[in-house]
Motif scaffolding. Structure first.
Motif, PDB file in Angstrom:
ATOM      1  N   GLU A 211      -4.110 -11.924  -6.712  1.00 18.59           N
ATOM      2  CA  GLU A 211      -3.520 -11.671  -5.400  1.00 18.59           C
ATOM      3  C   GLU A 211      -3.198 -10.193  -5.251  1.00 18.59           C
ATOM      4  OE1 GLU A 211      -0.156 -14.240  -5.373  1.00 18.59           O
ATOM      5  OE2 GLU A 211      -1.308 -16.008  -4.774  1.00 18.59           O
ATOM      6  N   PRO A 212      -3.297  -9.655  -4.022  1.00 21.99           N
ATOM      7  CA  PRO A 212      -2.997  -8.226  -3.828  1.00 21.99           C
ATOM      8  C   PRO A 212      -1.520  -7.921  -4.033  1.00 21.99           C
ATOM      9  CG  PRO A 212      -3.359  -9.318  -1.722  1.00 21.99           C
ATOM     10  CD  PRO A 212      -3.711 -10.322  -2.776  1.00 21.99           C
ATOM     11  N   LEU A 213      -1.274  -6.763  -4.602  1.00 25.20           N
ATOM     12  CA  LEU A 213       0.087  -6.287  -4.846  1.00 25.20           C
ATOM     13  C   LEU A 213       0.254  -4.938  -4.157  1.00 25.20           C
ATOM     14  CD1 LEU A 213       2.725  -6.778  -6.503  1.00 25.20           C
ATOM     15  CD2 LEU A 213       1.679  -5.434  -8.332  1.00 25.20           C
ATOM     16  N   PHE A 214       1.213  -4.838  -3.250  1.00 25.89           N
ATOM     17  CA  PHE A 214       1.409  -3.619  -2.474  1.00 25.89           C
ATOM     18  C   PHE A 214       2.307  -2.667  -3.265  1.00 25.89           C
ATOM     19  CE2 PHE A 214       1.092  -6.753   1.275  1.00 25.89           C
ATOM     20  CZ  PHE A 214      -0.285  -6.779   1.147  1.00 25.89           C
ATOM     21  N   VAL A 215       1.673  -1.754  -4.001  1.00 23.44           N
ATOM     22  CA  VAL A 215       2.384  -0.876  -4.929  1.00 23.44           C
ATOM     23  C   VAL A 215       3.247   0.137  -4.194  1.00 23.44           C
ATOM     24  CG1 VAL A 215       2.099   0.776  -6.819  1.00 23.44           C
ATOM     25  CG2 VAL A 215       0.539  -1.163  -6.616  1.00 23.44           C
ATOM     26  N   ASP A 216       2.719   0.733  -3.139  1.00 21.48           N
ATOM     27  CA  ASP A 216       3.448   1.771  -2.398  1.00 21.48           C
ATOM     28  C   ASP A 216       4.060   1.193  -1.123  1.00 21.48           C
ATOM     29  OD1 ASP A 216       2.691   3.745  -4.279  1.00 21.48           O
ATOM     30  OD2 ASP A 216       0.731   3.882  -3.325  1.00 21.48           O
ATOM     31  N   LYS A 217       4.697   0.074  -1.279  1.00 20.61           N
ATOM     32  CA  LYS A 217       5.259  -0.629  -0.130  1.00 20.61           C
ATOM     33  C   LYS A 217       6.358   0.169   0.565  1.00 20.61           C
ATOM     34  CE  LYS A 217       6.735  -5.358   0.923  1.00 20.61           C
ATOM     35  NZ  LYS A 217       7.087  -6.675   0.315  1.00 20.61           N
ATOM     36  N   GLU A 218       7.008   1.046  -0.200  1.00 16.61           N
ATOM     37  CA  GLU A 218       8.107   1.823   0.391  1.00 16.61           C
ATOM     38  C   GLU A 218       7.627   2.767   1.486  1.00 16.61           C
ATOM     39  OE1 GLU A 218       6.456   4.018  -3.109  1.00 16.61           O
ATOM     40  OE2 GLU A 218       7.132   1.970  -2.698  1.00 16.61           O
ATOM     41  N   LEU A 219       6.333   3.091   1.489  1.00 21.11           N
ATOM     42  CA  LEU A 219       5.799   3.953   2.545  1.00 21.11           C
ATOM     43  C   LEU A 219       5.836   3.279   3.904  1.00 21.11           C
ATOM     44  CD1 LEU A 219       2.659   5.452   0.725  1.00 21.11           C
ATOM     45  CD2 LEU A 219       4.893   6.521   1.068  1.00 21.11           C
ATOM     46  N   CYS A 220       5.980   1.977   3.925  1.00 23.81           N
ATOM     47  CA  CYS A 220       5.964   1.224   5.175  1.00 23.81           C
ATOM     48  C   CYS A 220       7.357   1.025   5.769  1.00 23.81           C
ATOM     49  CB  CYS A 220       5.322  -0.146   4.965  1.00 23.81           C
ATOM     50  SG  CYS A 220       3.589  -0.067   4.497  1.00 23.81           S
ATOM     51  N   LEU A 221       8.403   1.424   5.029  1.00 24.16           N
ATOM     52  CA  LEU A 221       9.749   1.203   5.532  1.00 24.16           C
ATOM     53  C   LEU A 221       9.944   1.843   6.911  1.00 24.16           C
ATOM     54  CD1 LEU A 221      11.797   1.833   2.236  1.00 24.16           C
ATOM     55  CD2 LEU A 221      11.266  -0.352   3.331  1.00 24.16           C
ATOM     56  N   PRO A 222      10.623   1.166   7.819  1.00 25.32           N
ATOM     57  CA  PRO A 222      11.368  -0.093   7.647  1.00 25.32           C
ATOM     58  C   PRO A 222      10.512  -1.348   7.813  1.00 25.32           C
ATOM     59  CG  PRO A 222      11.703   0.718   9.853  1.00 25.32           C
ATOM     60  CD  PRO A 222      10.825   1.734   9.172  1.00 25.32           C
ATOM     61  N   LEU A 223       9.191  -1.194   7.942  1.00 21.73           N
ATOM     62  CA  LEU A 223       8.326  -2.357   8.094  1.00 21.73           C
ATOM     63  C   LEU A 223       8.127  -3.041   6.744  1.00 21.73           C
ATOM     64  CD1 LEU A 223       5.576  -0.867  10.451  1.00 21.73           C
ATOM     65  CD2 LEU A 223       7.576  -2.239  11.093  1.00 21.73           C
ATOM     66  N   ASN A 224       7.814  -4.323   6.784  1.00 24.79           N
ATOM     67  CA  ASN A 224       7.553  -5.106   5.588  1.00 24.79           C
ATOM     68  C   ASN A 224       6.193  -5.786   5.748  1.00 24.79           C
ATOM     69  OD1 ASN A 224       7.785  -6.437   3.149  1.00 24.79           O
ATOM     70  ND2 ASN A 224       9.025  -8.103   3.987  1.00 24.79           N
ATOM     71  N   PRO A 225       5.124  -5.150   5.264  1.00 28.53           N
ATOM     72  CA  PRO A 225       3.781  -5.714   5.480  1.00 28.53           C
ATOM     73  C   PRO A 225       3.595  -7.040   4.752  1.00 28.53           C
ATOM     74  CG  PRO A 225       3.690  -3.916   3.901  1.00 28.53           C
ATOM     75  CD  PRO A 225       5.084  -3.929   4.445  1.00 28.53           C
ATOM     76  N   HIS A 226       2.939  -7.969   5.441  1.00 33.55           N
ATOM     77  CA  HIS A 226       2.678  -9.283   4.860  1.00 33.55           C
ATOM     78  C   HIS A 226       1.196  -9.536   4.618  1.00 33.55           C
ATOM     79  CE1 HIS A 226       6.840 -10.600   5.375  1.00 33.55           C
ATOM     80  NE2 HIS A 226       6.799 -10.080   6.593  1.00 33.55           N
ATOM     81  N   SER A 227       0.365  -8.600   5.004  1.00 36.00           N
ATOM     82  CA  SER A 227      -1.074  -8.755   4.802  1.00 36.00           C
ATOM     83  C   SER A 227      -1.667  -7.412   4.406  1.00 36.00           C
ATOM     84  CB  SER A 227      -1.762  -9.282   6.067  1.00 36.00           C
ATOM     85  OG  SER A 227      -1.715  -8.333   7.110  1.00 36.00           O
ATOM     86  N   LEU A 228      -2.879  -7.456   3.867  1.00 36.42           N
ATOM     87  CA  LEU A 228      -3.550  -6.233   3.443  1.00 36.42           C
ATOM     88  C   LEU A 228      -3.827  -5.325   4.634  1.00 36.42           C
ATOM     89  CD1 LEU A 228      -4.768  -4.745   1.040  1.00 36.42           C
ATOM     90  CD2 LEU A 228      -6.913  -5.952   1.452  1.00 36.42           C
ATOM     91  N   GLU A 229      -4.165  -5.919   5.770  1.00 39.54           N
ATOM     92  CA  GLU A 229      -4.439  -5.132   6.966  1.00 39.54           C
ATOM     93  C   GLU A 229      -3.177  -4.391   7.421  1.00 39.54           C
ATOM     94  OE1 GLU A 229      -5.306  -8.231   6.493  1.00 39.54           O
ATOM     95  OE2 GLU A 229      -7.497  -7.997   6.326  1.00 39.54           O
ATOM     96  N   GLU A 232      -2.466  -1.510   4.889  1.00 39.21           N
ATOM     97  CA  GLU A 232      -3.348  -0.361   5.071  1.00 39.21           C
ATOM     98  C   GLU A 232      -2.994   0.407   6.332  1.00 39.21           C
ATOM     99  OE1 GLU A 232      -7.262  -1.995   4.985  1.00 39.21           O
ATOM    100  OE2 GLU A 232      -7.453  -1.735   2.814  1.00 39.21           O
ATOM    101  N   SER A 233      -2.577  -0.314   7.369  1.00 34.63           N
ATOM    102  CA  SER A 233      -2.232   0.333   8.632  1.00 34.63           C
ATOM    103  C   SER A 233      -0.968   1.174   8.506  1.00 34.63           C
ATOM    104  CB  SER A 233      -2.068  -0.727   9.727  1.00 34.63           C
ATOM    105  OG  SER A 233      -1.654  -0.135  10.940  1.00 34.63           O
ATOM    106  N   CYS A 234       0.075   0.613   7.900  1.00 33.81           N
ATOM    107  CA  CYS A 234       1.347   1.339   7.846  1.00 33.81           C
ATOM    108  C   CYS A 234       1.342   2.461   6.813  1.00 33.81           C
ATOM    109  CB  CYS A 234       2.504   0.373   7.586  1.00 33.81           C
ATOM    110  SG  CYS A 234       2.482  -0.397   5.951  1.00 33.81           S
ATOM    111  N   THR A 235       0.416   2.422   5.832  1.00 33.89           N
ATOM    112  CA  THR A 235       0.322   3.508   4.848  1.00 33.89           C
ATOM    113  C   THR A 235      -0.782   4.501   5.192  1.00 33.89           C
ATOM    114  OG1 THR A 235      -1.192   2.226   3.451  1.00 33.89           O
ATOM    115  CG2 THR A 235       1.174   2.030   2.989  1.00 33.89           C
TER     116      THR A 235
END
Length: 342
Positions: A211-229, A232-235
């Motif tokens: 399963e995909p793991l969003f390593v740099d998820k903090e780049l999306c704050l305050p959003l919380n991505p739930h899909s790969l699309e 990729e969009s928020c980062t």
């Protein structure tokens, strides 16, 4: 007075008043085959027209499926190269040992559940697992005795594999043959396997799940991505994608020995499976730290060019590049990360 009833020339009355079956003349006999032949021609002509239409429709559907498959393959390669580029730009990652849970269902040796993370995207990890020549990675595979593709649906394959595996425990070591059917699904990133011919083991089955793991998820704050699309969009396509991997494996020997022998066998099985996972982690670490060399750049440029034009015409070229890149990778000059459809 004469009989006023009129009879057709071919109608003959018998003395008892019953009508005699009309006799068919030569002309009538000659006409029957013609009528039957004409009718058969009409019916057969309709069948041919219908069958031809079905064949044309089937050919069009097959062509459309091939077009979609090739287009998806080209897009997948571009996406994989983009994800790898993010790792080459920032290879920072700390590998952790796998979490291992051992259960002992009644009548079986053990049920192993291993969970771990890898610093590579799911497609890359999937490619390592399904690679027909992955014995270079997994040290417990001595040799692949035979391999046959039974079903090929593009993103899904069913493969029959027989290989010689190595086990080690303390001072002991040995080999045993494993014959399995493997269901490889790239779209779901799953690899299911089950035993074919019975041998040393009565039951040997399991499943890899990636399963995909969003390593740099903090780049999306305050959003919380739930899909790969969304990720990729928020980062902006700069976020690294790792893998959360699970291996479930059930092992039941043909003859379950009593303790303490069963304890030793369980230990051998756990150590062998752990060694396999550690080999996979080591390979992801090696690939993650490879610099973005000229071969990788060339592969990315070729992939970008493959997206231009008709995907059906480009499909054969894409597959050939994938094979060449894997072939080069076996000598250490490429990444061995692209797909292979056999």
């Amino acid at each position: 007075m004469g009989d006023s009833r009129r009879h057709e020339p071919w109608v003959i009355l018998q003395p008892d008043g019953w009508l005699r079956r009309p006799a068919l003349g030569l002309n009538s006999l000659m006409q029957i085959p013609d009528k039957i032949q004409s009718s058969l021609k009409v019916q057969f002509g309709r069948f041919l027209n219908k069958d031809g239409a079905v064949r044309r429709m089937s050919a069009e559907i097959s062509s459309e499926k091939a077009k979609q498959s090739c287009s998806a393959a080209a897009s997948a390669e571009v996406r994989l190269d983009r994800h790898l580029q993010a790792w080459w730009d920032n290879p920072s990652w700390t590998d952790e040992p796998p979490e291992i849970k051992v259960n002992v269902p009644e009548g079986s040796l053990c049920n192993l559940n291993l969970r771990f993370k890898a610093g590579l995207p799911p497609d890359a990890v999937y490619n390592i697992i399904i690679d027909p020549e992955n014995k270079r990675v997994f040290k417990n595979i001595k040799e692949v005795i035979s391999r046959k593709v039974l079903l090929d649906e593009g993103s899904r394959q069913v493969v029959e594999v027989e290989q010689a595996a190595i086990w080690k425990f303390l001072w002991w070591s040995g080999t045993f043959s494993v014959h399995v059917f493997v269901d490889q699904n790239r779209k779901k990133h799953t690899v299911k396997f089950r035993q074919g011919r019975a041998g040393f083991m009565r039951k040997f089955e399991g499943c890899w799940t990636i399963e995909p793991l969003f390593v740099d998820k903090e780049l999306c704050l305050p959003l919380n991505p739930h899909s790969l699309e969304e990720y990729e969009s928020c980062t902006g396509g700069r976020g690294r994608v790792g893998s959360a991997i699970t291996l479930d494996q059930l092992i039941e020997p043909a003859l379950l020995p009593p303790p303490p022998i069963s304890w030793y066998l369980r230990g051998i099985t756990s150590r062998t499976t752990e060694m396999l996972v550690n080999d996979l982690i080591a390979e992801t670490a090696r690939l993650r730290t490879i610099s973005n060399n000229a071969n990788a750049k060339q592969g990315t440029e070729e992939t970008g060019d493959a997206n231009i034009g008709d995907p059906v015409r480009e499909c054969g070229d894409i597959k050939e590049r994938w094979r060449q890149r894997r072939k080069s990778g076996r000598h250490g000059s490429s990444l061995r990360l692209t797909s292979r459809f056999l």
